[in-house]
Design a protein around this motif. Sequence first.
Motif, short mmCIF file in Angstrom:
data_model
loop_
_atom_site.label_atom_id
_atom_site.label_comp_id
_atom_site.label_asym_id
_atom_site.label_seq_id
_atom_site.Cartn_x
_atom_site.Cartn_y
_atom_site.Cartn_z
N ASP A 8 0.82 -1.21 0.00
CA ASP A 8 0.00 0.00 0.00
C ASP A 8 0.85 1.26 0.00
OD1 ASP A 8 0.99 -0.01 2.56
OD2 ASP A 8 -0.95 -0.05 3.57
N THR A 26 -16.03 6.79 -2.34
CA THR A 26 -14.72 6.18 -2.12
C THR A 26 -14.01 6.83 -0.95
OG1 THR A 26 -14.59 5.73 -4.49
CG2 THR A 26 -12.54 5.57 -3.25
N SER A 27 -14.12 8.15 -0.85
CA SER A 27 -13.50 8.88 0.26
C SER A 27 -14.20 8.57 1.57
CB SER A 27 -13.56 10.39 -0.02
OG SER A 27 -13.08 11.13 1.09
N ARG A 82 -15.92 5.97 2.37
CA ARG A 82 -15.63 4.59 2.75
C ARG A 82 -14.26 4.49 3.41
NH1 ARG A 82 -17.21 -0.44 0.32
NH2 ARG A 82 -17.98 0.67 -1.51
N TYR A 83 -13.26 5.13 2.80
CA TYR A 83 -11.88 5.04 3.31
C TYR A 83 -11.76 5.63 4.71
CZ TYR A 83 -6.85 5.75 3.71
OH TYR A 83 -5.55 5.74 4.16
N LYS A 100 -13.62 3.69 7.49
CA LYS A 100 -12.90 2.47 7.90
C LYS A 100 -11.75 2.83 8.85
CE LYS A 100 -11.83 0.67 3.90
NZ LYS A 100 -11.36 -0.29 2.85
N THR A 155 -7.89 11.84 3.52
CA THR A 155 -8.48 10.83 2.65
C THR A 155 -7.43 10.27 1.72
OG1 THR A 155 -10.38 10.33 1.24
CG2 THR A 155 -9.21 12.41 0.80
N GLU A 204 -8.29 8.33 -1.45
CA GLU A 204 -9.14 7.67 -2.42
C GLU A 204 -8.32 6.79 -3.36
OE1 GLU A 204 -12.77 10.61 -3.41
OE2 GLU A 204 -10.80 11.53 -3.63
N GLU A 230 -7.68 3.43 -1.78
CA GLU A 230 -8.93 2.68 -1.77
C GLU A 230 -9.26 2.14 -3.16
OE1 GLU A 230 -12.31 0.87 -0.26
OE2 GLU A 230 -10.73 1.87 0.90
N GLN A 242 -6.87 -0.71 -3.97
CA GLN A 242 -7.21 -1.94 -3.25
C GLN A 242 -8.41 -2.63 -3.89
OE1 GLN A 242 -5.42 -3.25 -0.38
NE2 GLN A 242 -6.55 -4.96 -1.27
N GLN A 243 -9.44 -1.83 -4.26
CA GLN A 243 -10.61 -2.43 -4.89
C GLN A 243 -10.26 -3.00 -6.27
OE1 GLN A 243 -14.45 -0.43 -4.67
NE2 GLN A 243 -13.68 0.90 -3.05
#
Length: 397
Positions: free
Chosen positions: A23, A183-184, A186-187, A190, A380, A382, A385, A388-389
């Motif tokens: 990452d 997306t932001s 969600r990140y 989490k 953030t 994005e 994220e 990763q997706q």
Amino acid sequence: MHILVINSGSSSLKYQLFNMPSDIPLCTGQIERIGTEGSFIRHQIQAPAQLIERNEVIADHDVGLRQVLELLADPVTGVVSTPDAIDAIGHRVVHGGESFASATLITPAVKETIKALFPLAPLHNPINYQCIEIAEQTFPKAKQIAIFDTAFHQTMPEYAFRYALPQELYHQEAIRVYGFHGTSHRYVSKKAIAWLEKPDAKLISIHLGNGSSITAVDKGKSIDTSMGFSPLSGLVMGTRSGDIDPSVIFHLLSRGYSPDDVNNLLNKKSGMQGLTGFSDMRDIRKAMEAGDQTAALAYEIYAYRVKKYVGAYAAILNGLDAIIFTAGIGENDATLREMICTQLTFLNISLDSEKNRSPDRGLRAVNAPDSPVRIFIIPTNEELEIAQQTYDLLQGK
């Protein structure tokens, strides 16, 4: 697996190159103020550490992305030797309608759906589509993956995403709340859940940038969000009006404005641009500091709208564990955070002014020690994220 992430906003373009599953990006960069004076490129290579900065006019996203691609493959400073070294490209796409609820391999049919949604996200989907086409030409062997901002909000209950309109307008025309910046949201949610060590946390995620939105998150799922059928509604934004009485539209039409005039007015000439003549909050802050009372009022309007939504979302969550500030304005504007959090003690929200104004960067808490509700600043990411997706999709996860 080398994954290039392209995150194109209405006036910006951010990118990162990852060698997944790591990452840690090989390089990162951004282009800001696209299409205006003062546009610039910042390209940072991780190993060996090197920063390349260019101040030049970037007329549009096409020009910007082509310059990014040149930097990636530069004979001296490039991080890839050939475009074929890129295995996949993850694209942020703002509007997926009801068609897409997860990461999606881009096919001609997917592109046609993205095009069909142009009217619902006129500042973003055309730009996202353009970047996809440029990437397809430049990296013909790479898999192209779309990550939709609307996907995170597909968990909203029907009573939250339906409008009080005739049934057929939902069932036949798909008119509903979709939500954006997923997306932001969600990140950072989490990250907040991990920090709190509380999977069932009740959170309010506040994404403040040129485009701005706020989302109520319960147990890691979006249950309501300020942007609706398009990215126009909700908070005051750089050039977008946010919430207005729909009767204003009818009034303008009766005064001779065409539908295209109204659409252009609300999306590109309103918000902070309409109130002050500036769309960038940094310029508005400078005007305020120079004594411009119009800029000061606009700044207050901006903060007031956010505070209204905080109160509303605390109510629908029936409790609150933390609020999160993220994105360019949310992460960097201490004065604005203070204006939003002032006089919210009845919600158990209390800001520590010294922590809030600390020059520290990165993920941090700025609430007072005795504040039951935590106040987080979470940068953030994005791009991570999206990477990763993209990786998970190609790995079959």
